[in-house]
Design a protein around this motif. Sequence first.
Motif, short mmCIF file in Angstrom:
data_model
loop_
_atom_site.label_atom_id
_atom_site.label_comp_id
_atom_site.label_asym_id
_atom_site.label_seq_id
_atom_site.Cartn_x
_atom_site.Cartn_y
_atom_site.Cartn_z
N THR A 24 0.82 -1.21 0.00
CA THR A 24 0.00 0.00 0.00
C THR A 24 0.86 1.26 0.00
O THR A 24 0.40 2.34 0.33
CB THR A 24 -0.94 0.04 1.23
OG1 THR A 24 -0.13 0.06 2.41
CG2 THR A 24 -1.87 -1.15 1.27
N HIS A 56 3.78 1.61 1.74
CA HIS A 56 4.61 1.76 2.94
C HIS A 56 5.67 0.66 3.04
O HIS A 56 6.05 0.27 4.13
CB HIS A 56 3.75 1.69 4.21
CG HIS A 56 2.84 2.85 4.35
ND1 HIS A 56 1.50 2.76 4.12
CD2 HIS A 56 3.07 4.12 4.70
CE1 HIS A 56 0.95 3.93 4.32
NE2 HIS A 56 1.87 4.78 4.66
N SER A 73 1.42 11.80 10.13
CA SER A 73 0.53 11.47 9.03
C SER A 73 -0.50 12.55 8.69
O SER A 73 -1.06 13.18 9.59
CB SER A 73 -0.17 10.15 9.37
OG SER A 73 -0.99 9.78 8.32
N PHE A 74 -0.74 12.71 7.42
CA PHE A 74 -1.66 13.72 6.89
C PHE A 74 -3.13 13.37 7.21
O PHE A 74 -3.93 14.23 7.54
CB PHE A 74 -1.45 13.79 5.36
CG PHE A 74 -2.26 14.83 4.65
CD1 PHE A 74 -1.94 16.17 4.75
CD2 PHE A 74 -3.33 14.47 3.85
CE1 PHE A 74 -2.68 17.14 4.07
CE2 PHE A 74 -4.08 15.41 3.15
CZ PHE A 74 -3.75 16.76 3.27
N ALA A 96 5.55 11.25 -1.67
CA ALA A 96 4.19 11.12 -2.20
C ALA A 96 4.04 11.94 -3.49
O ALA A 96 2.99 11.95 -4.11
CB ALA A 96 3.17 11.56 -1.17
N ALA A 107 0.43 6.12 -5.29
CA ALA A 107 -1.01 6.40 -5.22
C ALA A 107 -1.80 5.30 -5.93
O ALA A 107 -2.80 4.79 -5.41
CB ALA A 107 -1.32 7.77 -5.82
N HIS A 111 -9.81 0.56 -5.55
CA HIS A 111 -10.38 1.80 -6.09
C HIS A 111 -10.17 1.84 -7.60
O HIS A 111 -9.18 1.32 -8.10
CB HIS A 111 -9.67 3.04 -5.50
CG HIS A 111 -9.80 3.15 -4.01
ND1 HIS A 111 -8.93 3.90 -3.25
CD2 HIS A 111 -10.69 2.63 -3.14
CE1 HIS A 111 -9.28 3.83 -1.98
NE2 HIS A 111 -10.34 3.05 -1.88
N THR A 137 -8.59 7.04 -7.63
CA THR A 137 -7.25 7.51 -7.28
C THR A 137 -6.95 8.92 -7.79
O THR A 137 -6.24 9.68 -7.14
CB THR A 137 -6.19 6.50 -7.75
OG1 THR A 137 -6.48 5.25 -7.10
CG2 THR A 137 -4.79 6.92 -7.38
N HIS A 191 -7.44 11.56 -5.30
CA HIS A 191 -6.39 11.72 -4.29
C HIS A 191 -5.37 12.80 -4.67
O HIS A 191 -4.79 13.45 -3.81
CB HIS A 191 -5.70 10.37 -4.08
CG HIS A 191 -4.71 10.36 -2.96
ND1 HIS A 191 -5.06 10.54 -1.64
CD2 HIS A 191 -3.35 10.21 -2.96
CE1 HIS A 191 -3.97 10.51 -0.88
NE2 HIS A 191 -2.93 10.30 -1.65
N LEU A 242 -2.21 15.24 -2.93
CA LEU A 242 -0.88 15.35 -3.55
C LEU A 242 -0.56 16.76 -4.04
O LEU A 242 0.54 17.27 -3.80
CB LEU A 242 -0.75 14.33 -4.69
CG LEU A 242 -1.03 12.87 -4.29
CD1 LEU A 242 -0.78 11.92 -5.46
CD2 LEU A 242 -0.18 12.45 -3.09
P1 ADP Z 1 0.61 9.87 5.30
O1 ADP Z 1 1.10 8.85 6.28
O2 ADP Z 1 1.58 10.95 4.95
O3 ADP Z 1 -0.78 10.35 5.61
P2 ADP Z 1 -0.44 7.94 3.77
O4 ADP Z 1 -0.12 6.83 4.68
O5 ADP Z 1 -1.84 8.47 3.76
O6 ADP Z 1 0.53 9.12 4.01
O7 ADP Z 1 -0.04 7.61 2.33
C1 ADP Z 1 0.94 6.69 1.96
C2 ADP Z 1 0.95 6.63 0.45
O8 ADP Z 1 -0.30 6.17 -0.02
C3 ADP Z 1 1.16 8.01 -0.17
O9 ADP Z 1 1.94 7.92 -1.33
C4 ADP Z 1 -0.25 8.45 -0.47
O10 ADP Z 1 -0.33 9.38 -1.52
C5 ADP Z 1 -0.92 7.15 -0.81
N1 ADP Z 1 -2.35 7.22 -0.48
C6 ADP Z 1 -2.92 7.45 0.72
N2 ADP Z 1 -4.26 7.51 0.62
C7 ADP Z 1 -4.54 7.30 -0.69
C8 ADP Z 1 -5.75 7.24 -1.48
N3 ADP Z 1 -6.93 7.39 -0.93
N4 ADP Z 1 -5.62 7.01 -2.80
C9 ADP Z 1 -4.42 6.86 -3.38
N5 ADP Z 1 -3.26 6.91 -2.71
C10 ADP Z 1 -3.32 7.12 -1.40
#
Ligand code: ADP
Length: 222
Positions: free
Chosen positions: A23, A25, A99-100, A125, A134, A143, A168, A171, A176
């Motif tokens: 995902t 990470h 985290s955002f 990101a 993403a 999605h 996506t 997003h 982004l």
């Molecule tokens: P953060 O920990 O900074 O909030 P996230 O864990 O939300 O970041 O995101 C980790 C990765 O997954 C990033 O590259 C982010 O853009 C992507 N991501 C998170 N949510 C979505 C989504 N709903 N759709 C697509 N990509 C996502």
Amino acid sequence: MKQQQMIEETRKLMRSELADDATGHDYYHIERVHRLAKYIAQQEGGDAFVVEMAALLHDWEDWKHCKDCKRSKTKKYLKSLELEKPTRKHILSIIETMSFQGGLVDSSQATIEGQIVQDCDRLDALGAIGIARAFAYGGAKSHLLYDPFLLVQEAKTLEELQHRKQHTIHHFYEKLLKLNDLLYTESAKKIAVRRHRYLQTYLDEFYHEWYFEAEDLDDNHR
Ligand code: ADP
Ligand code: NI
């Protein structure tokens, strides 16, 4: 244990803990954030050890995978390293506010160390890798790439953020394209220019292909 040794141990631990995440990470995300954070700390100052440790540990117990774990593994691990309490607390507080989360929580960073790590997480990101992450995330959550008729509801809770119907491309607009304005350090802002521009170019191309029209074809493409 020496600081350099702790960093190396932590890197190895993350390599085994985050090897299979699909995902966005996975361990290589950690490695990229770590490398960038080390570089930016050299430019901007701050405690490089805290920066490196927070960069390495920041996604171990991410809220999306681990709702009720309250960073218990991270806390236990930091304790096992016998770090001074203020150092431990500082690293932990950076990770907890990293985290955002759809902009629904306060993720502002009070210290230069936290600002550097968060900037680096956000830089990863953006750009070509950010786009790949993403769509990987969207795929893992089933999605659609894009749905022009789906008006994605603004999420008011973390529950909605995770479970609403979405695509996506949305997003990009929700997060982004906003990230470059949220960066703290000058070094990160510099790196973001090209990556942000690439997102915009990518979206132009995406729509160009999606809404294909024969008249758009020029001689080069026939
Ligand atoms: P953060 O920990 O900074 O909030 P996230 O864990 O939300 O970041 O995101 C980790 C990765 O997954 C990033 O590259 C982010 O853009 C992507 N991501 C998170 N949510 C979505 C989504 N709903 N759709 C697509 N990509 C996502
Ligand atoms: Ni991250």
